[in-house]
Design an enzyme around this catalytic site. Sequence first.
Site, PDB file in Angstrom:
ATOM      1  CG  HIS A   1     146.666 -23.212 -53.222  1.00  0.00           C
ATOM      2  ND1 HIS A   1     147.187 -23.120 -51.954  1.00  0.00           N
ATOM      3  CD2 HIS A   1     147.352 -24.411 -53.627  1.00  0.00           C
ATOM      4  CE1 HIS A   1     148.105 -23.773 -51.785  1.00  0.00           C
ATOM      5  NE2 HIS A   1     148.457 -24.591 -52.854  1.00  0.00           N
TER       6      HIS A   1
ATOM      7  CG  HIS B   1     153.003 -24.517 -55.097  1.00  0.00           C
ATOM      8  ND1 HIS B   1     152.160 -23.493 -54.747  1.00  0.00           N
ATOM      9  CD2 HIS B   1     152.544 -25.668 -54.925  1.00  0.00           C
ATOM     10  CE1 HIS B   1     151.026 -23.867 -54.107  1.00  0.00           C
ATOM     11  NE2 HIS B   1     151.080 -25.284 -53.828  1.00  0.00           N
TER      12      HIS B   1
ATOM     13  CG  HIS C   1     146.405 -31.965 -51.595  1.00  0.00           C
ATOM     14  ND1 HIS C   1     146.409 -31.004 -50.441  1.00  0.00           N
ATOM     15  CD2 HIS C   1     147.187 -31.494 -52.282  1.00  0.00           C
ATOM     16  CE1 HIS C   1     147.011 -29.954 -50.790  1.00  0.00           C
ATOM     17  NE2 HIS C   1     147.651 -30.187 -51.967  1.00  0.00           N
TER      18      HIS C   1
ATOM     19  CD  GLU D   1     149.439 -26.707 -50.457  1.00  0.00           C
ATOM     20  OE1 GLU D   1     150.213 -26.803 -51.305  1.00  0.00           O
ATOM     21  OE2 GLU D   1     148.452 -26.700 -50.476  1.00  0.00           O
TER      22      GLU D   1
HETATM   23  C1  DHB Z   1     147.019 -30.046 -56.700  1.00  0.00           C
HETATM   24  C2  DHB Z   1     146.809 -29.369 -55.407  1.00  0.00           C
HETATM   25  C3  DHB Z   1     148.016 -28.235 -54.906  1.00  0.00           C
HETATM   26  O1  DHB Z   1     147.766 -27.645 -53.645  1.00  0.00           O
HETATM   27  C4  DHB Z   1     148.767 -27.702 -55.573  1.00  0.00           C
HETATM   28  O2  DHB Z   1     149.593 -26.781 -55.508  1.00  0.00           O
HETATM   29  C5  DHB Z   1     149.034 -28.458 -57.034  1.00  0.00           C
HETATM   30  C6  DHB Z   1     147.831 -29.569 -57.446  1.00  0.00           C
HETATM   31  C7  DHB Z   1     146.276 -30.858 -57.106  1.00  0.00           C
HETATM   32  O3  DHB Z   1     145.156 -31.534 -56.250  1.00  0.00           O
HETATM   33  O4  DHB Z   1     146.199 -31.353 -58.218  1.00  0.00           O
HETATM   34 FE    FE Z   2     149.541 -26.348 -53.454  1.00  0.00          FE
END
Ligand code: DHB
Ligand code: FE
Length: 279
Positions: A12, A59, A192, A239
Site C-alpha cells: 500500500h 498510520h 521500504h 509492514e
Molecule cells: C509510502 C509507503 C507506505 O507504506 C506508506 O504507508 C506511506 C508512504 C511511500 O513509499 O511513499
Molecule cells: Fe505503510
Amino acid sequence: MAHIVGGITTSHVPAIGRAIAKNLQDDPYWKPFFDGFKPVHDWLAKARPDVLVVFYNDHGLNFFLDKMPTFAVGAAPVYTNADEGWGIPSLPPFTGELDLSWQVINHLVGADFDLTTCQEMRVDHAFTLPLALCWPDQKWPVKVVPVCINTVQFPLPSAARCYKLGEEVGKAIRAWNSDARVAIMGTGGLSHQLDGERAGFINKDFDLAFMESIVHDPKWATQYSIEELVEKSGTQGVELVMWLAARGALGEKVTEVHRNYHLPISNTATGLLVMEPST
Ligand code: DHB
Ligand code: FE
C-alpha cells in the site's frame, strides 16, 4: 460453516490514491503496477467473496502515538476514510460484517490475544487503496472486518506472533456459523524505508525470497526478530508482517494464483500475491 476462498497480499502506498484520482493507470510509470491487478479482478470474479478480512496497519488516522494498540479489531457497522494529509480524495465508506467481527474477537481473546475492540474506526490508505485496486469502481461488493497490527511505533509484535494471530483468525472464520465466502487480505511492505539515513532503502533479493516463502515455506520469515526484519526490509518494510498474518489465516498449504513484483512505486518495492487454500 464459512469458507475461506483465498487471500490477496499487496503493498500500500498513498501515491496510488493520487494515481487513481488522476486516472494515471496507463501512464508508463504506473502501468506495470496497475496491470498486476488485472488477474486479481479475474480471480475475484470467480472467487466471489462476500466478506473480506483485512490485516493492515494504521498510520495515524485512527490511532496516534498517544494510544497505540498492538492488535485492534474493528466491530463497527461502517468504516469511513478521511484525508490523512496526502491530499487524495477520501474513498466511499465500507460496510462492516459485525457478526464475523465478534466471532473473531471472541475467538482471539479466547486464544489469549489481548485486543483493542473498536466499535468506531476510521480506515486509512493501507486499508482503502488495496480495496480500490481490487474493485476500481469503488462499489465495494464485500463486507469487511479490519484487523489492525501496529508497525508504526515500537515495540512491535514479532513476525511469529503475527503469523499466529493470522492462524487464529483463520480458525475463527472457519468456525463461523455462516455460509459466507470469506477472502483474506494483508497489506504492507515490501521493502521500504521512508526516514533516517537509510531513506529510500530497497532490498529486492530479500523481497523475492520473502514472496517465495509466503507460498511455499510461510514460517520462514518468523525466524527473524523485528530488528532483523527492519535491517533486511527497512523501517516500514516491516509492514510485511501483514503478509504473514494473512498467510497464517489461509491454512497450511496454498496454491499460488498470481504474483507480481514491481519497483519502485514512490519509495516502495511493491509486491502482489493471490493464493487459494489447498485442500
Ligand atoms: C509510502 C509507503 C507506505 O507504506 C506508506 O504507508 C506511506 C508512504 C511511500 O513509499 O511513499
Ligand atoms: Fe505503510
